[in-house]
Design a protein around this motif. Structure first.
Motif, PDB file in Angstrom:
ATOM      1  N   TYR A  48      67.942  33.600  17.121  1.00 42.99           N
ATOM      2  CA  TYR A  48      67.997  35.002  17.519  1.00 42.99           C
ATOM      3  C   TYR A  48      67.475  35.220  18.933  1.00 42.99           C
ATOM      4  O   TYR A  48      67.549  36.325  19.468  1.00 42.99           O
ATOM      5  CB  TYR A  48      67.231  35.869  16.525  1.00 42.99           C
ATOM      6  CG  TYR A  48      68.041  36.199  15.295  1.00 42.99           C
ATOM      7  CD1 TYR A  48      68.782  37.363  15.223  1.00 42.99           C
ATOM      8  CD2 TYR A  48      68.075  35.336  14.207  1.00 42.99           C
ATOM      9  CE1 TYR A  48      69.533  37.670  14.101  1.00 42.99           C
ATOM     10  CE2 TYR A  48      68.821  35.624  13.083  1.00 42.99           C
ATOM     11  CZ  TYR A  48      69.550  36.795  13.038  1.00 42.99           C
ATOM     12  OH  TYR A  48      70.313  37.084  11.916  1.00 42.99           O
ATOM     13  N   ASP A  49      66.916  34.154  19.555  1.00 43.73           N
ATOM     14  CA  ASP A  49      66.543  34.264  20.955  1.00 43.73           C
ATOM     15  C   ASP A  49      67.770  34.300  21.855  1.00 43.73           C
ATOM     16  O   ASP A  49      67.707  34.748  22.999  1.00 43.73           O
ATOM     17  CB  ASP A  49      65.673  33.059  21.367  1.00 43.73           C
ATOM     18  CG  ASP A  49      64.238  33.196  20.870  1.00 43.73           C
ATOM     19  OD1 ASP A  49      63.848  34.329  20.533  1.00 43.73           O
ATOM     20  OD2 ASP A  49      63.524  32.175  20.816  1.00 43.73           O
ATOM     21  N   VAL A  50      68.884  33.781  21.333  1.00 50.79           N
ATOM     22  CA  VAL A  50      70.133  33.734  22.090  1.00 50.79           C
ATOM     23  C   VAL A  50      70.959  34.996  21.820  1.00 50.79           C
ATOM     24  O   VAL A  50      71.058  35.425  20.669  1.00 50.79           O
ATOM     25  CB  VAL A  50      70.950  32.491  21.694  1.00 50.79           C
ATOM     26  CG1 VAL A  50      72.285  32.458  22.410  1.00 50.79           C
ATOM     27  CG2 VAL A  50      70.152  31.221  21.963  1.00 50.79           C
ATOM     28  N   GLU A  64      79.114  42.056  17.605  1.00 50.34           N
ATOM     29  CA  GLU A  64      78.382  41.782  18.831  1.00 50.34           C
ATOM     30  C   GLU A  64      76.882  41.820  18.569  1.00 50.34           C
ATOM     31  O   GLU A  64      76.425  42.341  17.542  1.00 50.34           O
ATOM     32  CB  GLU A  64      78.750  42.782  19.926  1.00 50.34           C
ATOM     33  CG  GLU A  64      78.438  44.227  19.587  1.00 50.34           C
ATOM     34  CD  GLU A  64      78.894  45.187  20.686  1.00 50.34           C
ATOM     35  OE1 GLU A  64      78.896  44.772  21.868  1.00 50.34           O
ATOM     36  OE2 GLU A  64      79.241  46.333  20.364  1.00 50.34           O
ATOM     37  N   SER A  65      76.111  41.265  19.489  1.00 47.20           N
ATOM     38  CA  SER A  65      74.654  41.254  19.379  1.00 47.20           C
ATOM     39  C   SER A  65      74.071  42.185  20.433  1.00 47.20           C
ATOM     40  O   SER A  65      74.417  42.089  21.618  1.00 47.20           O
ATOM     41  CB  SER A  65      74.112  39.839  19.579  1.00 47.20           C
ATOM     42  OG  SER A  65      74.461  39.002  18.487  1.00 47.20           O
ATOM     43  N   ARG A  71      60.947  40.813  16.317  1.00 45.70           N
ATOM     44  CA  ARG A  71      60.760  39.403  16.667  1.00 45.70           C
ATOM     45  C   ARG A  71      62.074  38.631  16.788  1.00 45.70           C
ATOM     46  O   ARG A  71      62.102  37.534  17.343  1.00 45.70           O
ATOM     47  CB  ARG A  71      59.869  38.717  15.630  1.00 45.70           C
ATOM     48  CG  ARG A  71      60.445  38.739  14.223  1.00 45.70           C
ATOM     49  CD  ARG A  71      59.468  38.118  13.245  1.00 45.70           C
ATOM     50  NE  ARG A  71      59.981  38.178  11.879  1.00 45.70           N
ATOM     51  CZ  ARG A  71      59.320  37.687  10.831  1.00 45.70           C
ATOM     52  NH1 ARG A  71      58.142  37.116  11.007  1.00 45.70           N
ATOM     53  NH2 ARG A  71      59.843  37.790   9.624  1.00 45.70           N
ATOM     54  N   TYR A  72      63.184  39.211  16.264  1.00 45.86           N
ATOM     55  CA  TYR A  72      64.459  38.501  16.325  1.00 45.86           C
ATOM     56  C   TYR A  72      65.226  38.747  17.626  1.00 45.86           C
ATOM     57  O   TYR A  72      66.219  38.082  17.895  1.00 45.86           O
ATOM     58  CB  TYR A  72      65.342  38.902  15.135  1.00 45.86           C
ATOM     59  CG  TYR A  72      64.775  38.451  13.807  1.00 45.86           C
ATOM     60  CD1 TYR A  72      64.792  37.113  13.457  1.00 45.86           C
ATOM     61  CD2 TYR A  72      64.224  39.367  12.926  1.00 45.86           C
ATOM     62  CE1 TYR A  72      64.281  36.692  12.244  1.00 45.86           C
ATOM     63  CE2 TYR A  72      63.711  38.957  11.710  1.00 45.86           C
ATOM     64  CZ  TYR A  72      63.739  37.623  11.360  1.00 45.86           C
ATOM     65  OH  TYR A  72      63.225  37.211  10.169  1.00 45.86           O
ATOM     66  N   LYS A  73      64.783  39.705  18.434  1.00 46.82           N
ATOM     67  CA  LYS A  73      65.293  39.991  19.780  1.00 46.82           C
ATOM     68  C   LYS A  73      66.696  40.594  19.815  1.00 46.82           C
ATOM     69  O   LYS A  73      66.973  41.474  20.618  1.00 46.82           O
ATOM     70  CB  LYS A  73      65.260  38.729  20.646  1.00 46.82           C
ATOM     71  CG  LYS A  73      63.851  38.238  20.941  1.00 46.82           C
ATOM     72  CD  LYS A  73      63.869  37.110  21.953  1.00 46.82           C
ATOM     73  CE  LYS A  73      62.460  36.635  22.263  1.00 46.82           C
ATOM     74  NZ  LYS A  73      62.458  35.528  23.250  1.00 46.82           N
ATOM     75  N   TYR A  90      79.890  37.368   8.061  1.00 52.34           N
ATOM     76  CA  TYR A  90      78.629  37.986   8.469  1.00 52.34           C
ATOM     77  C   TYR A  90      77.663  36.920   8.968  1.00 52.34           C
ATOM     78  O   TYR A  90      77.797  35.726   8.684  1.00 52.34           O
ATOM     79  CB  TYR A  90      77.991  38.765   7.312  1.00 52.34           C
ATOM     80  CG  TYR A  90      77.776  37.943   6.057  1.00 52.34           C
ATOM     81  CD1 TYR A  90      76.685  37.083   5.931  1.00 52.34           C
ATOM     82  CD2 TYR A  90      78.651  38.028   4.984  1.00 52.34           C
ATOM     83  CE1 TYR A  90      76.497  36.323   4.793  1.00 52.34           C
ATOM     84  CE2 TYR A  90      78.463  37.277   3.833  1.00 52.34           C
ATOM     85  CZ  TYR A  90      77.376  36.431   3.744  1.00 52.34           C
ATOM     86  OH  TYR A  90      77.188  35.672   2.615  1.00 52.34           O
ATOM     87  N   PHE A  91      76.676  37.370   9.748  1.00 44.93           N
ATOM     88  CA  PHE A  91      75.601  36.518  10.254  1.00 44.93           C
ATOM     89  C   PHE A  91      74.300  37.181   9.850  1.00 44.93           C
ATOM     90  O   PHE A  91      73.962  38.251  10.341  1.00 44.93           O
ATOM     91  CB  PHE A  91      75.707  36.381  11.771  1.00 44.93           C
ATOM     92  CG  PHE A  91      74.673  35.473  12.376  1.00 44.93           C
ATOM     93  CD1 PHE A  91      74.771  34.105  12.243  1.00 44.93           C
ATOM     94  CD2 PHE A  91      73.598  35.998  13.082  1.00 44.93           C
ATOM     95  CE1 PHE A  91      73.816  33.259  12.813  1.00 44.93           C
ATOM     96  CE2 PHE A  91      72.643  35.171  13.649  1.00 44.93           C
ATOM     97  CZ  PHE A  91      72.753  33.797  13.513  1.00 44.93           C
ATOM     98  N   ALA A  92      73.583  36.549   8.920  1.00 43.02           N
ATOM     99  CA  ALA A  92      72.386  37.152   8.349  1.00 43.02           C
ATOM    100  C   ALA A  92      71.154  36.308   8.643  1.00 43.02           C
ATOM    101  O   ALA A  92      71.262  35.115   8.960  1.00 43.02           O
ATOM    102  CB  ALA A  92      72.553  37.309   6.835  1.00 43.02           C
ATOM    103  N   ILE A  93      69.968  36.897   8.528  1.00 40.01           N
ATOM    104  CA  ILE A  93      68.733  36.161   8.791  1.00 40.01           C
ATOM    105  C   ILE A  93      68.432  35.149   7.686  1.00 40.01           C
ATOM    106  O   ILE A  93      67.642  34.237   7.878  1.00 40.01           O
ATOM    107  CB  ILE A  93      67.526  37.118   8.957  1.00 40.01           C
ATOM    108  CG1 ILE A  93      67.311  37.963   7.699  1.00 40.01           C
ATOM    109  CG2 ILE A  93      67.706  37.992  10.174  1.00 40.01           C
ATOM    110  CD1 ILE A  93      66.042  38.786   7.753  1.00 40.01           C
ATOM    111  N   GLY A  94      69.047  35.310   6.537  1.00 41.69           N
ATOM    112  CA  GLY A  94      68.884  34.350   5.456  1.00 41.69           C
ATOM    113  C   GLY A  94      70.245  33.882   4.978  1.00 41.69           C
ATOM    114  O   GLY A  94      71.170  34.668   4.839  1.00 41.69           O
TER     115      GLY A  94
END
Length: 484
Positions: A48-50, A64-65, A71-73, A90-94
């Motif tokens: 998530y820094d990218v 889009e991001s 903290r995930y930016k 989808y793109f999820a944190i888990g």
């Protein structure tokens, strides 16, 4: 004393060797596995820094991001989430990403091999890391038309350019909104995912390319017709006995044509008439004459049982093996254990439309670097050549006849020659039928090949049939393509 010192020295060396080997295994050989492990919080945060690349349709982001203050930016967001969920995933944190998010994760996250020099450059210049964007082949007008035409029905629509394999539309319903799953609140994300997972309508299942595959019913007659005509032994005018009921060989079971009675009247029925009117009995007889191996070889040539990547993986469609005579008869008109995806049936129609050449279906038009220079671009690729150009032309005319004065009449479009085939597949007992249409248009210069599946009988139980429900959906999508 010297002997003891040597023993201690050897032991210390062995310990260092063991430490070196174990760290090498962890840092080199297990690096990918560790990075992919969902329990690896550091990798998760680094991802998530990218600023993840966008997924584009006609140049506009559908995923889009954007910067976030946690903290995930970066927060992944989806515009028109339900409309494009079958494509973007989808793109999820888990958990693992799905759809294009998963299939092109390395490109989108900036970790692909082709981005190595970019990563080195960013380290030197101090530029913030960014992933590549992915532009899709999806046409937003056609995608919206497919979505609208399917309405509240459960099923899927796939539309492809038969000349290139570019996927113009891919819709699966019921759908879902990826945004709640992409939430940075892990509890909210888990709750959204669990709710979708527990939904009996299975909205997470992409019915266009995967899941519990459906019997194809009469659209499979295109494969059997291909096997018969391409072998040279049969022509459209080849005749078969035309009873009103037919006893499956080796059984006490009788089958009928879908409309009841014989196939168009007369003592015999031609292959052309059987396809036009979608009669089961002549195809059961034809399948028996061709044999399992001939039909299976043609099915495989069209893509059945093959690994197909669009670049998401498509569940292979299946034609059963080891059939007895009765099972062979049933499978010859798309019953018994025949199972297909809409993507596979779109490939069959696209191959017939394209002079017998099936092009590799593909969702990705190009990959763009963060500065919008083209990193890679889609090149049309041949998948297979199941039939000859002459067989293609013959089948095209037979399918046109089916739309103009046969069982696929609800796909007619004024001023346009449409080639099509409907299907109404039984699921056993009192279960609702599965309804199909596949075809292409214009028949003389195909711009689109399409497959439509409607599950649960389109809400009509066993009173629904392909021409009533699926053909009008296909008609609307074809019109959207032709009117672009």
């Amino acid at each position: 004393m010297n002997r003891e010192l040597k023993r201690v020295s050897v032991l210390v060396v062995l310990m260092f060797v063991a430490l070196f080997v174990s760290t090498s295994i962890i840092q080199v050989f297990q690096a990918d596995n560790l990075s992919a492990d969902p329990r690896n919080a550091r990798t998760l945060y680094d991802g998530y820094d990218v600023q993840r690349g966008s997924i584009l349709v006609a140049g506009q982001p559908v995923a889009e991001s954007v910067a976030s203050d946690d903290r995930y930016k970066y927060q992944r967001t989806y515009s028109n989430g339900e409309l494009y969920a079958a494509v973007t995933g989808y793109f999820a944190i888990g958990g693992a990403p799905t759809g294009i998010e998963g299939a092109l994760n390395s490109d989108l996250s900036g970790t692909a091999g082709s981005q190595f020099l970019d990563r080195i450059s960013r380290i030197v210049t101090g530029e913030a890391p960014r992933g590549d964007s992915v532009e899709l082949t999806i046409d937003p007008v056609v995608q919206q038309a497919a979505w609208d035409a399917l309405g509240d029905l459960q099923g899927a629509v796939v539309a492809v350019d038969p000349k290139t394999g570019a996927i113009l539309a891919m819709v699966s319903k019921p759908s879902f909104d990826p945004n709640p799953i992409a939430s940075h609140d892990s509890d909210a994300s888990d709750a959204a995912y669990s709710g979708l997972l527990d939904d009996p309508s299975q909205p997470l299942q992409n019915r266009a390319i995967e899941g519990d595959l459906n019997p194809p019913g009469s659209v499979f007659k295109l494969v059997v017709s291909s096997a018969a005509l391409n072998g040279g032994k049969y022509t459209p005018d080849s005749e078969f006995p035309n009873p009103s009921t037919y006893q499956l060989p080796g059984t006490d079971t009788f089958i009928n044509n879908s409309e009841g009675g014989s196939c168009g009247g007369g003592d015999t029925a031609t292959i052309a008439t059987a396809l036009r009117l979608s009669c089961n009995i002549p195809f059961a007889e034809l399948g028996g004459a061709l044999g399992e191996d001939t039909i299976a070889a043609m099915a495989s040539a069209y893509g059945f049982g093959q690994d197909v990547s669009i670049p998401m993986s498509v569940t292979p469609s299946t034609y059963p093996a080891g059939l007895d005579a009765g099972q062979l008869a049933l499978s010859s008109f798309g019953q018994y254990e025949d199972r297909v995806t809409p993507m596979q049936m779109a490939m069959v129609s696209a191959g017939i439309a394209n002079g017998g050449v099936v092009m590799q279906p593909n969702l990705v038009k190009q990959v763009l670097a963060p500065d919008l220079t083209v990193r890679s671009t889609f090149t049309p690729t041949e998948f297979s050549r199941p039939i000859s150009d002459n067989t293609s032309a013959t089948l095209t005319q037979m399918m046109v006849n089916g739309v103009e004065n046969g069982a696929a009449s609800n796909a007619r479009i004024d001023g346009v020659s449409v080639a099509g085939k409907t299907g109404t597949a039984e699921n056993g007992g009192d279960d609702p039928y599965t309804l199909w249409f596949t075809g292409f248009a214009p028949a003389d210069d195909p711009q689109v090949a399409i497959a439509v599946v409607v599950e649960n009988g389109g809400g009509l139980g066993q009173d629904g049939f392909g021409n009533l429900v699926a053909a009008p959906i296909a008609k609307q999508v074809i019109e959207a393509v032709l009117n672009r």
